[in-house]
Motif scaffolding. Structure first.
Motif, PDB file in Angstrom:
ATOM      1  N   VAL A 269       0.893  -1.004  -0.113  1.00  0.00           N
ATOM      2  CA  VAL A 269      -0.138   0.031  -0.024  1.00  0.00           C
ATOM      3  C   VAL A 269       0.849   1.085   0.083  1.00  0.00           C
ATOM      4  CG1 VAL A 269      -1.950  -1.130   0.909  1.00  0.00           C
ATOM      5  CG2 VAL A 269      -0.435   0.191   2.510  1.00  0.00           C
ATOM      6  N   MET A 270       2.193   1.188   0.692  1.00  0.00           N
ATOM      7  CA  MET A 270       2.866   2.268   0.600  1.00  0.00           C
ATOM      8  C   MET A 270       3.420   2.553  -0.838  1.00  0.00           C
ATOM      9  SD  MET A 270       2.257   3.652   3.489  1.00  0.00           S
ATOM     10  CE  MET A 270       3.536   4.760   4.162  1.00  0.00           C
ATOM     11  N   THR A 271       3.788   1.530  -1.433  1.00  0.00           N
ATOM     12  CA  THR A 271       4.449   1.774  -2.701  1.00  0.00           C
ATOM     13  C   THR A 271       3.330   2.269  -3.755  1.00  0.00           C
ATOM     14  OG1 THR A 271       5.797  -0.274  -2.549  1.00  0.00           O
ATOM     15  CG2 THR A 271       5.499   0.394  -4.774  1.00  0.00           C
ATOM     16  N   VAL A 272       2.135   1.767  -3.619  1.00  0.00           N
ATOM     17  CA  VAL A 272       1.203   2.308  -4.729  1.00  0.00           C
ATOM     18  C   VAL A 272       0.798   3.864  -4.313  1.00  0.00           C
ATOM     19  CG1 VAL A 272      -0.939   1.288  -3.322  1.00  0.00           C
ATOM     20  CG2 VAL A 272      -0.734   1.565  -6.025  1.00  0.00           C
ATOM     21  N   MET A 273       0.758   3.969  -2.974  1.00  0.00           N
ATOM     22  CA  MET A 273       0.074   5.466  -2.403  1.00  0.00           C
ATOM     23  C   MET A 273       1.198   6.569  -3.047  1.00  0.00           C
ATOM     24  SD  MET A 273      -2.604   6.229  -1.678  1.00  0.00           S
ATOM     25  CE  MET A 273      -2.511   7.854  -1.419  1.00  0.00           C
ATOM     26  N   GLN A 274       2.421   6.012  -2.683  1.00  0.00           N
ATOM     27  CA  GLN A 274       3.870   6.658  -3.426  1.00  0.00           C
ATOM     28  C   GLN A 274       3.847   7.204  -4.678  1.00  0.00           C
ATOM     29  OE1 GLN A 274       5.575   8.161  -0.639  1.00  0.00           O
ATOM     30  NE2 GLN A 274       5.599   9.626  -2.454  1.00  0.00           N
ATOM     31  N   GLU A 275       3.288   6.081  -5.390  1.00  0.00           N
ATOM     32  CA  GLU A 275       3.348   6.313  -6.867  1.00  0.00           C
ATOM     33  C   GLU A 275       2.046   7.015  -7.303  1.00  0.00           C
ATOM     34  OE1 GLU A 275       2.122   2.917  -9.253  1.00  0.00           O
ATOM     35  OE2 GLU A 275       3.036   3.443 -10.856  1.00  0.00           O
TER      36      GLU A 275
ATOM     37  N   ILE B 221      -7.950  -1.651   5.005  1.00  0.00           N
ATOM     38  CA  ILE B 221      -7.437  -0.767   5.927  1.00  0.00           C
ATOM     39  C   ILE B 221      -7.729  -1.242   7.302  1.00  0.00           C
ATOM     40  CG2 ILE B 221      -8.025   1.553   7.061  1.00  0.00           C
ATOM     41  CD1 ILE B 221      -8.632   2.489   4.215  1.00  0.00           C
ATOM     42  N   ARG B 222      -8.761  -2.138   7.463  1.00  0.00           N
ATOM     43  CA  ARG B 222      -9.006  -2.665   8.880  1.00  0.00           C
ATOM     44  C   ARG B 222      -7.791  -3.792   9.259  1.00  0.00           C
ATOM     45  NH1 ARG B 222     -13.928  -6.360   6.512  1.00  0.00           N
ATOM     46  NH2 ARG B 222     -12.806  -7.367   4.882  1.00  0.00           N
ATOM     47  N   SER B 223      -7.163  -4.484   8.411  1.00  0.00           N
ATOM     48  CA  SER B 223      -6.041  -5.311   8.226  1.00  0.00           C
ATOM     49  C   SER B 223      -4.783  -4.662   8.920  1.00  0.00           C
ATOM     50  CB  SER B 223      -6.139  -6.305   7.281  1.00  0.00           C
ATOM     51  OG  SER B 223      -7.271  -6.799   6.872  1.00  0.00           O
ATOM     52  N   MET B 224      -4.752  -3.321   8.565  1.00  0.00           N
ATOM     53  CA  MET B 224      -3.443  -2.854   8.799  1.00  0.00           C
ATOM     54  C   MET B 224      -3.120  -2.580  10.319  1.00  0.00           C
ATOM     55  SD  MET B 224      -3.307   0.137   5.798  1.00  0.00           S
ATOM     56  CE  MET B 224      -4.046  -0.288   4.176  1.00  0.00           C
ATOM     57  N   LYS B 225      -2.047  -2.639  10.722  1.00  0.00           N
ATOM     58  CA  LYS B 225      -1.564  -2.499  12.118  1.00  0.00           C
ATOM     59  C   LYS B 225      -1.606  -0.791  12.313  1.00  0.00           C
ATOM     60  CE  LYS B 225       2.563  -3.944  12.598  1.00  0.00           C
ATOM     61  NZ  LYS B 225       3.956  -4.437  12.961  1.00  0.00           N
ATOM     62  N   PRO B 226      -1.934  -0.591  13.627  1.00  0.00           N
ATOM     63  CA  PRO B 226      -2.088   1.157  13.735  1.00  0.00           C
ATOM     64  C   PRO B 226      -1.013   1.862  13.026  1.00  0.00           C
ATOM     65  CG  PRO B 226      -2.671  -0.044  15.734  1.00  0.00           C
ATOM     66  CD  PRO B 226      -2.137  -1.083  14.746  1.00  0.00           C
ATOM     67  N   GLU B 227       0.195   1.630  13.159  1.00  0.00           N
ATOM     68  CA  GLU B 227       1.382   2.459  12.462  1.00  0.00           C
ATOM     69  C   GLU B 227       1.173   2.467  11.096  1.00  0.00           C
ATOM     70  OE1 GLU B 227       1.602   0.092  14.805  1.00  0.00           O
ATOM     71  OE2 GLU B 227       3.440  -0.996  14.475  1.00  0.00           O
ATOM     72  N   VAL B 228       0.763   1.348  10.544  1.00  0.00           N
ATOM     73  CA  VAL B 228       0.787   1.137   8.935  1.00  0.00           C
ATOM     74  C   VAL B 228      -0.300   1.929   8.480  1.00  0.00           C
ATOM     75  CG1 VAL B 228       0.465  -0.322   6.941  1.00  0.00           C
ATOM     76  CG2 VAL B 228       2.016  -1.151   9.245  1.00  0.00           C
ATOM     77  N   ARG B 229      -1.545   1.929   9.328  1.00  0.00           N
ATOM     78  CA  ARG B 229      -2.725   2.399   8.857  1.00  0.00           C
ATOM     79  C   ARG B 229      -2.438   4.036   8.870  1.00  0.00           C
ATOM     80  NH1 ARG B 229      -7.156  -0.234  11.740  1.00  0.00           N
ATOM     81  NH2 ARG B 229      -6.196   0.703  13.529  1.00  0.00           N
ATOM     82  N   ASP B 230      -2.111   4.464   9.952  1.00  0.00           N
ATOM     83  CA  ASP B 230      -1.749   6.025  10.155  1.00  0.00           C
ATOM     84  C   ASP B 230      -0.773   6.356   8.930  1.00  0.00           C
ATOM     85  OD1 ASP B 230      -3.171   5.814  12.350  1.00  0.00           O
ATOM     86  OD2 ASP B 230      -1.585   6.127  13.644  1.00  0.00           O
ATOM     87  N   ALA B 231       0.256   5.691   8.609  1.00  0.00           N
ATOM     88  CA  ALA B 231       1.120   6.153   7.638  1.00  0.00           C
ATOM     89  C   ALA B 231       0.347   5.911   6.160  1.00  0.00           C
ATOM     90  CB  ALA B 231       2.338   5.055   7.465  1.00  0.00           C
ATOM     91  N   TYR B 232      -0.378   4.999   6.012  1.00  0.00           N
ATOM     92  CA  TYR B 232      -1.144   4.783   4.626  1.00  0.00           C
ATOM     93  C   TYR B 232      -2.178   5.941   4.629  1.00  0.00           C
ATOM     94  CZ  TYR B 232      -5.138   3.673   1.644  1.00  0.00           C
ATOM     95  OH  TYR B 232      -5.818   3.474   0.811  1.00  0.00           O
ATOM     96  N   ILE B 233      -2.928   6.380   5.727  1.00  0.00           N
ATOM     97  CA  ILE B 233      -3.945   7.396   5.611  1.00  0.00           C
ATOM     98  C   ILE B 233      -3.395   8.755   5.468  1.00  0.00           C
ATOM     99  CG2 ILE B 233      -5.676   8.459   7.118  1.00  0.00           C
ATOM    100  CD1 ILE B 233      -7.040   5.950   7.145  1.00  0.00           C
ATOM    101  N   ALA B 234      -2.144   9.035   6.027  1.00  0.00           N
ATOM    102  CA  ALA B 234      -1.486  10.034   5.941  1.00  0.00           C
ATOM    103  C   ALA B 234      -1.184  10.314   4.357  1.00  0.00           C
ATOM    104  CB  ALA B 234       0.069  10.359   6.812  1.00  0.00           C
TER     105      ALA B 234
END
Lengths: 200, 200
Positions: B63-69, B114-127
């Motif tokens: 998810v971070m790769t794709v959002m960064q793209e 989103i519900r499957s992400m650990k809190p810190e991953v979810r926070d980074a993705y949502i940011a």
């Protein structure tokens, strides 16, 4: 009962379906065991199977119940609107909005677990969803034919409007800054603008 | 390279992430075993863990790769647009549309897990997702301030436009009736109408 289509009461789901909804919301369909659903329903596993013979039957019961509720309310909303395309549009859009504010979790499960449905369940679910979409498509086409909606792309506009209403389920919170009536007011304005309504 | 933000090449994902994407798309995050991902990646389980120490790390990488793209392409689109709010809006909306046609499965996983992400991953993705949304919010606000967009609800309109672009991922097919350029043309028209653009 005029306007009763605007009300979605406290979730009137049978206990096993309410338990399945809760479990699927937390862990997804594939991540949920039938034992977990039985625990949440305060039933034994055989007791749960007595009502719903499989996890798939629970998913089916859940999505069909919720789609049928949306269609019933939309049908009432349409009936009360009379012949005006603008009024029909406003009523069906408002119904979609209120449904997605009051049935957030159900709508999320229905749209994210399509891949988990057996083909015949998926087909039945999609048929109901298409029925809902076609209701709005015909209204937008009517409005364009009568010259009250100016969009060059009636079907795409109709789908885009449905999409923006559906997405309200992802962020609306009963204790959030915007109440349901304010959301309806704002999104009706946006939906009208999207189809190029005179009042948009 | 002018216009290169319009191109999303063949998925340039590392092999383990491509395997995770394929497995999550089929069975969801919770329904996928690390063994299944290793099989799809033609790696042993320890070999896979060497690159990504957990299933959660694979979801995060994806998810971070794709959002960064998406953010990189949107940034380029914005830079090439110059100062006009209308042109900035058109570029960023087109970028969102092309991304969601070319990265359909990635976008689906990111939004449904989103519900499957650990809190810190979810926070980074949502940011990152918020960063993308704020880019469009500011453009719509600029357009309203300059009088080229007429919507009374700039922030809601901006979110509704993002939503309609994101939803294209759910129905667009490379072999479907509408090609990417036609989708861009239609949805740009709808998006402009939604914000009350003069050209809408």
């Amino acid at each position: 009962m005029s306007g009763s289509w605007r009300s979605f009461g406290d979730e009137p789901l049978p206990v096993p379906l309410a338990a399945a909804l809760s479990a699927f919301s937390e862990q997804g369909y594939h991540g949920t065991s039938i034992r977990r659903i039985a625990e949440k329903a305060h039933l034994s596993v055989p007791g749960l199977y007595h009502h719903y013979p499989s996890k798939q039957a629970l998913l089916e019961g859940l999505v069909m119940t919720v789609m049928q509720e949306l269609l019933d309310h939309s049908g009432q909303a349409l009936e009360e609107a009379g012949p005006s395309a603008q009024r029909r549009f406003d009523h069906v859009v408002e119904c979609l909005l209120r449904f997605h504010m009051h049935r957030r979790r159900q709508a999320f499960i229905a749209s994210t677990e399509i891949r988990s449905m057996k083909p015949e369940v998926r087909d039945a679910y999609i048929a109901l969803r298409d029925q809902q979409q076609r209701m709005l498509d015909r209204i937008v086409e009517q409005g364009v034919a009568e010259g009250v909606f100016a969009t060059a792309y009636p079907q795409d506009a109709s789908r885009a409007v449905t999409t923006m209403c559906v997405a309200v389920a992802t962020w609306f919170r009963p204790d959030g800054d915007l109440g349901p009536d304010q959301v309806v007011q704002r999104y009706l304005s946006l939906a009208r603008a999207t189809v190029g309504a005179e009042s948009g």
